[in-house]
Design an enzyme around this catalytic site. Structure first.
Site, PDB file in Angstrom:
ATOM      1  N   GLY A   1       0.879  -1.244  -0.027  1.00 36.43           N
ATOM      2  CA  GLY A   1      -0.117   0.056   0.020  1.00 36.43           C
ATOM      3  C   GLY A   1       0.843   1.380   0.071  1.00 36.43           C
ATOM      4  N   GLY A   2       0.480   2.301   0.795  1.00 36.42           N
ATOM      5  CA  GLY A   2       1.023   3.603   0.460  1.00 36.42           C
ATOM      6  C   GLY A   2       2.370   3.575   1.332  1.00 36.42           C
TER       7      GLY A   2
ATOM      8  N   GLY B   1      21.254  10.612 -32.135  1.00 35.33           N
ATOM      9  CA  GLY B   1      20.593  11.250 -31.076  1.00 35.33           C
ATOM     10  C   GLY B   1      21.239  10.919 -29.822  1.00 35.33           C
ATOM     11  N   ALA B   2      21.443   9.479 -29.848  1.00 36.40           N
ATOM     12  CA  ALA B   2      22.109   8.837 -28.653  1.00 36.40           C
ATOM     13  C   ALA B   2      23.623   9.356 -28.199  1.00 36.40           C
ATOM     14  CB  ALA B   2      21.942   7.440 -28.852  1.00 36.40           C
TER      15      ALA B   2
END
Length: 521
Positions: A176-177, A411-412
């Site tokens: 959970g949280g 671009g890499a």
């Protein structure tokens, strides 16, 4: 005279009795049940983490003040969490450890208040914080006060981020949280078989989606270390896990105002690295393990890889060069040819941000064919995720040295800490190829009409590939244009990197005045 009578007449005896009761925990049966699960108690874990005899506990006698649902009749000391500080390799470290024997380690108001206090103390003292997590989440009987306790932890995790190192060690369930506090910290360690993390457990998953899965299958150590990327490390037992936590702490500064611990090296700074000439094949399509390259370069061949089981096409590691802690980011040609993809970009971006936050210089080893193409990557947001790595490098002010070992395409190449985005020094081996794309692909685009019209398309294609490689991809093309500062013999790699980092050690960068940037999260 009985113990009770002595305690009543001697305040110090009473104090000793109370502290012993707090240290012993609920009963021997609870301890036996913990051990039967293959788990240590909170105090046994703290003893493994900290230097012997260094632990100083606070609020051992804290008890909850809640009532209802029988809580008023069960008020054990510590309230299910042990808090304090000690040393690791002689340096101060703060710690809190859930005690699963008490309320299943569930968090209530007093329990949360203890954690809040130790987090505040760690931040004020400028020392790392280690949480040993083994708890069943919020204490249901205390209602919303337990939830508010988690909110206070999350806020403090965020305030401490980039100020002190925060390490979460998962040694039991975390559901959970409660799972969000570890997620806000710098590193998560998990133990196979006994630790799990998930927002909704198997029963809820089955009720909502119809899927059946075990707790470990849903959120076990291997799942988070290799599939989700939530955990940085997975270990087979608690002792090995906590030993690695100690080792990681030895590589980290206490806070963002200090430098990482220096260790005088036995490995000469000018040691030749002749083996690198053979470790990296000249053929750009032939795979090799970049970890062997890192091992050859760094002090004594020792490095600590972060998230080794997730996004294996990129390697992130902490190591030392000439005794100074350094972060290494390296494309891994042995996995998916070393391409950048969604997961690799996220992994490297977070590591770059961490190193920058704690003034750890960066060395980037580049051998990248580009970003991974594909519908799944595009629909999964490879543009946004790739931009995370780009943003992290552009925003980093630590010393940054790039080394292009072989190919760097498209671009890499830019994203992998090129000179154009702020690398302080860019080095390359004579085998490097820097280009928009590989020669084969480039020739097929540029000369597609000529190739298609030729009587012998294969011969023309081969000729044009050779032409493109000769004119635009030769090792000195980037150096001639100032995009590479020097082309070096691989045998001189260690001394060149150490020399560049030594020159950059006083580096200071004044960023534009702003509250904060808006990275592509």
């Amino acid at each position: 005279m009985t113990t009770e009578t002595a305690a009543a007449s001697d305040p110090t005896a009473e104090l000793a009795q109370l502290k012993q009761e707090a240290a012993d925990g609920p009963d021997e049966q609870a301890t036996a049940r913990q051990h039967a699960k293959g788990k240590l108690t909170a105090r046994e874990r703290i003893d493994l983490l900290l230097d012997e005899g260094s632990f100083q506990e606070i609020e051992a006698l804290r008890r909850h003040r809640a009532s209802g649902f029988g809580l008023e009749n069960k008020r054990p000391y510590t309230d299910g969490v042990v808090t304090g500080w000690g040393t690791v390799h002689g340096r101060t470290v703060f710690v809190y450890a859930h005690d699963f024997r008490i309320f299943g380690g569930a968090l209530g108001e007093a329990h949360a208040a203890k954690i809040h206090k130790i987090m505040d103390m760690a931040l004020a003292a400028g020392a790392p914080l280690v949480s040993l997590n083994d708890g069943a989440g919020a204490r249901i009987q205390e209602g919303v006060t337990a939830l508010a306790g988690y909110g206070g932890i999350f806020r403090r995790n965020t305030l401490a981020s980039g100020v002190i190192p925060q390490i979460s060690v998962m040694l039991g369930p975390c559901a959970g949280g409660a799972a969000y506090s570890p997620a806000l910290t710098d590193f998560i360690f998990m133990v196979r078989g006994t630790s799990q993390m998930f927002i909704t457990g198997p029963d809820v998953v089955k009720a909502v989606t119809g899927e059946e899965i075990t707790q470990n299958g849903l959120g076990g150590a291997d799942v988070h270390a290799a599939v989700s990327g939530v955990a940085a490390f997975a270990h087979d037992d608690e002792a090995a896990c906590l030993e690695d936590v100690r080792f990681l702490l030895s590589l980290l500064p206490s806070n963002n105002r200090e430098t990482a611990p220096y260790r005088a090296p036995d490995d000469p700074a000018d040691r030749p690295t002749d083996a690198l000439r053979d470790l990296v094949p000249a053929n750009p399509n032939q795979a090799y393990d970049v970890r062997a390259v890192i091992e050859e370069i760094v002090d004594d061949g020792e490095f600590f890889e972060i998230q080794p089981d997730w996004a294996s096409n990129i390697v992130c590691a902490l190591t030392r060069l000439d005794g100074h802690v350094t972060g290494v980011v390296a494309n891994q040609p042995a996995a998916f040819a070393g391409v950048l993809d969604i997961h690799a970009s996220e992994k490297a971006a977070r590591f770059v941000q961490f190193c920058d936050a704690f003034s750890i210089p960066l060395v980037t080893l580049v051998d990248v064919p580009g970003f991974l193409p594909g519908v799944d990557q595009e629909h999964g947001g490879v543009i946004r995720h790739g931009a995370k790595l780009l943003y992290a490098y552009c925003n980093a002010t630590v010393p940054r040295v790039q080394l292009i070992t072989r190919k760097a395409y498209g671009g890499a190449y830019i994203v992998m800490d090129s000179r154009s985005i702020g690398a302080d020094v860019s080095l390359a081996w004579p085998t490097n190829e820097i280009a928009v794309m590989g020669a084969e692909g480039a020739a097929n685009v540029i000369f597609r009409r000529e190739i298609a019209a030729a009587d012998d398309p294969d011969a023309v294609r081969a000729q044009r590939i050779k032409q493109y490689r000769t004119e635009l991809m030769h090792p000195y093309y980037a150096a001639e244009r100032g995009l590479v500062d020097d082309v070096i013999d691989p045998a001189a790699t260690r001394s060149a990197l150490i020399g560049a980092l030594a020159m950059l050690r006083p580096k200071y960068t004044d960023l534009p005045s702003r509250k904060h940037g808006n990275p592509p999260v």
